[in-house]
Write a protein that holds these residues in place. Structure first.
Motif, PDB file in Angstrom:
ATOM      1  N   ARG A   1       0.802  -1.367   0.013  1.00  0.00           N
ATOM      2  CA  ARG A   1      -0.143  -0.051   0.003  1.00  0.00           C
ATOM      3  C   ARG A   1       1.081   1.255  -0.109  1.00  0.00           C
ATOM      4  O   ARG A   1       0.554   2.191  -0.799  1.00  0.00           O
ATOM      5  N   ILE A   2       1.964   1.160   0.952  1.00  0.00           N
ATOM      6  CA  ILE A   2       2.836   2.392   1.010  1.00  0.00           C
ATOM      7  C   ILE A   2       3.309   2.590  -0.378  1.00  0.00           C
ATOM      8  O   ILE A   2       3.869   3.751  -0.995  1.00  0.00           O
ATOM      9  N   SER A   3       4.049   1.501  -1.003  1.00  0.00           N
ATOM     10  CA  SER A   3       4.575   1.832  -2.275  1.00  0.00           C
ATOM     11  C   SER A   3       4.094   2.234  -3.305  1.00  0.00           C
ATOM     12  O   SER A   3       4.319   2.825  -4.204  1.00  0.00           O
ATOM     13  N   ALA A   4       2.591   1.631  -3.345  1.00  0.00           N
ATOM     14  CA  ALA A   4       1.604   2.214  -4.323  1.00  0.00           C
ATOM     15  C   ALA A   4       1.306   3.730  -4.466  1.00  0.00           C
ATOM     16  O   ALA A   4       1.288   4.222  -4.955  1.00  0.00           O
ATOM     17  N   ALA A   5       1.156   3.941  -2.946  1.00  0.00           N
ATOM     18  CA  ALA A   5       0.877   5.406  -3.024  1.00  0.00           C
ATOM     19  C   ALA A   5       2.179   6.384  -3.102  1.00  0.00           C
ATOM     20  O   ALA A   5       1.945   7.553  -3.793  1.00  0.00           O
ATOM     21  N   LEU A   6       3.317   5.964  -2.934  1.00  0.00           N
ATOM     22  CA  LEU A   6       4.376   6.655  -3.441  1.00  0.00           C
ATOM     23  C   LEU A   6       4.628   6.641  -4.951  1.00  0.00           C
ATOM     24  O   LEU A   6       5.205   7.718  -5.742  1.00  0.00           O
ATOM     25  N   ASP A   7       4.298   5.644  -5.702  1.00  0.00           N
ATOM     26  CA  ASP A   7       4.272   5.641  -7.096  1.00  0.00           C
ATOM     27  C   ASP A   7       5.658   5.953  -7.651  1.00  0.00           C
ATOM     28  O   ASP A   7       5.452   6.993  -8.479  1.00  0.00           O
ATOM     29  N   GLY A   8       6.816   5.649  -7.147  1.00  0.00           N
ATOM     30  CA  GLY A   8       7.903   5.854  -7.814  1.00  0.00           C
ATOM     31  C   GLY A   8       8.381   7.196  -7.498  1.00  0.00           C
ATOM     32  O   GLY A   8       8.002   7.844  -6.461  1.00  0.00           O
ATOM     33  N   VAL A   9       9.595   7.754  -8.186  1.00  0.00           N
ATOM     34  CA  VAL A   9      10.108   8.960  -7.793  1.00  0.00           C
ATOM     35  C   VAL A   9       9.728  10.022  -8.760  1.00  0.00           C
ATOM     36  O   VAL A   9       9.787  11.384  -8.420  1.00  0.00           O
ATOM     37  N   GLY A  10       9.358   9.599 -10.266  1.00  0.00           N
ATOM     38  CA  GLY A  10       8.890  10.775 -10.952  1.00  0.00           C
ATOM     39  C   GLY A  10      10.053  11.840 -11.110  1.00  0.00           C
ATOM     40  O   GLY A  10      10.948  11.374 -11.443  1.00  0.00           O
TER      41      GLY A  10
ATOM     42  N   VAL B   1      16.732  13.915  -6.565  1.00  0.00           N
ATOM     43  CA  VAL B   1      16.817  13.830  -5.029  1.00  0.00           C
ATOM     44  C   VAL B   1      16.867  12.616  -4.433  1.00  0.00           C
ATOM     45  O   VAL B   1      17.911  12.480  -3.638  1.00  0.00           O
ATOM     46  N   ALA B   2      16.118  11.494  -4.955  1.00  0.00           N
ATOM     47  CA  ALA B   2      16.360  10.372  -4.442  1.00  0.00           C
ATOM     48  C   ALA B   2      17.870   9.637  -4.347  1.00  0.00           C
ATOM     49  O   ALA B   2      18.119   9.215  -3.516  1.00  0.00           O
ATOM     50  N   LEU B   3      17.990  10.042  -5.683  1.00  0.00           N
ATOM     51  CA  LEU B   3      19.462   9.294  -5.942  1.00  0.00           C
ATOM     52  C   LEU B   3      20.545  10.173  -5.049  1.00  0.00           C
ATOM     53  O   LEU B   3      21.512   9.370  -4.730  1.00  0.00           O
ATOM     54  N   ALA B   4      20.457  11.212  -4.940  1.00  0.00           N
ATOM     55  CA  ALA B   4      21.317  12.134  -4.258  1.00  0.00           C
ATOM     56  C   ALA B   4      21.079  11.484  -2.660  1.00  0.00           C
ATOM     57  O   ALA B   4      22.356  11.530  -1.955  1.00  0.00           O
ATOM     58  N   LEU B   5      20.063  11.394  -2.163  1.00  0.00           N
ATOM     59  CA  LEU B   5      19.991  10.882  -0.850  1.00  0.00           C
ATOM     60  C   LEU B   5      20.581   9.379  -0.679  1.00  0.00           C
ATOM     61  O   LEU B   5      21.256   9.089   0.202  1.00  0.00           O
ATOM     62  N   ASP B   6      20.332   8.538  -1.644  1.00  0.00           N
ATOM     63  CA  ASP B   6      20.743   7.359  -1.647  1.00  0.00           C
ATOM     64  C   ASP B   6      22.266   7.223  -1.561  1.00  0.00           C
ATOM     65  O   ASP B   6      22.953   6.450  -0.963  1.00  0.00           O
TER      66      ASP B   6
END
Length: 226
Positions: A49-58, A63-68
């Motif tokens: 449910r949470i993964s579906a709500a986030l629906d990827g990074v778009g 930003v996600a890659l920088a945090l990673d």
């Protein structure tokens, strides 16, 4: 008396009464989730449910890659070295020790738990708990704890600051890990709780070890005056 003030504790006494139970509860969550998802390779209902709500990074992928990257060896080492250098320049050696020991213990604990739990994602990569989330949460905690003592915050304000720092760091890295598909949401929660359980205990141990020479000197001084 030596004329010197005692080094500032990295675990302020005012927070010990509250952070102890919080750390114990966090450890319990880590264990319960580990048992629930041991040797699993599928997302749970909450994960889906949470993964579906986030629906990827778009458009936020960069930003996600920088945090990673901050949780990868090079990024993590850079952050730790920069913060340790800052602690030493500010003459806070105890905080520098907590940075190295606390972050190391948190990541080490997460790595050990991955092998013990055996939960996997995608191509069989071990996923529980999230080491990236444990790292950034631990880093936020080891910065917030000494800051609480330095600014003289009381129990309530200090606890709120520490938990807010952990929540912001954990939520940011957790979002990145889930959005990039590197972890399940419950892996992130496990990583967050791992740091929340390890850091207060490590801070208490650092203070305990650092205070021993001071206590011995005080005892020696008292004996000399008798």
């Amino acid at each position: 008396m030596t004329g010197r003030s005692a080094p500032a504790a990295v675990l302020p006494p005012s927070l010990r009464g509250w952070l102890g139970p919080i750390a114990a509860l966090a450890a319990l969550v880590v264990v319960v989730l580990g048992v629930l998802y041991a040797d699993d390779s599928k997302p749970g209902t909450v994960d889906a449910r949470i993964s579906a709500a986030l629906d990827g990074v778009g458009p936020w992928r960069h930003v996600a890659l920088a945090l990673d990257f901050l949780g990868e060896p090079v990024g993590a080492a850079t952050l730790v070295v920069a913060l340790v250098t800052g602690c030493l320049l500010l003459r806070r050696p105890r905080a520098a020790v907590l940075l190295v020991a606390g972050v190391g213990m948190s990541v080490g604990t997460a790595t050990l738990l991955k092998s013990l739990v055996g939960r996997t994602i995608h191509d069989g990569s071990l996923s529980y708990p999230s080491g990236h989330t444990a790292f950034l949460t631990a880093l936020a905690l080891v910065v917030a704890l000494p800051a609480t003592g330095r600014f003289g915050l009381g129990r309530t304000a200090g606890t709120l600051l520490v938990l807010a720092a952990a929540l912001v760091a954990g939520a940011a890295m957790g979002w990145a890990q889930v959005a990039l598909g590197a972890h399940y949401p419950t892996d992130v929660l496990g990583g967050w709780c791992t740091a929340l359980a390890v850091i207060p205990a490590t801070a208490w141990l650092v203070d305990r070890m650092a205070d021993r020479p001071v206590d011995r000197m005080a005892d020696a001084g008292q004996r000399e005056r008798r």
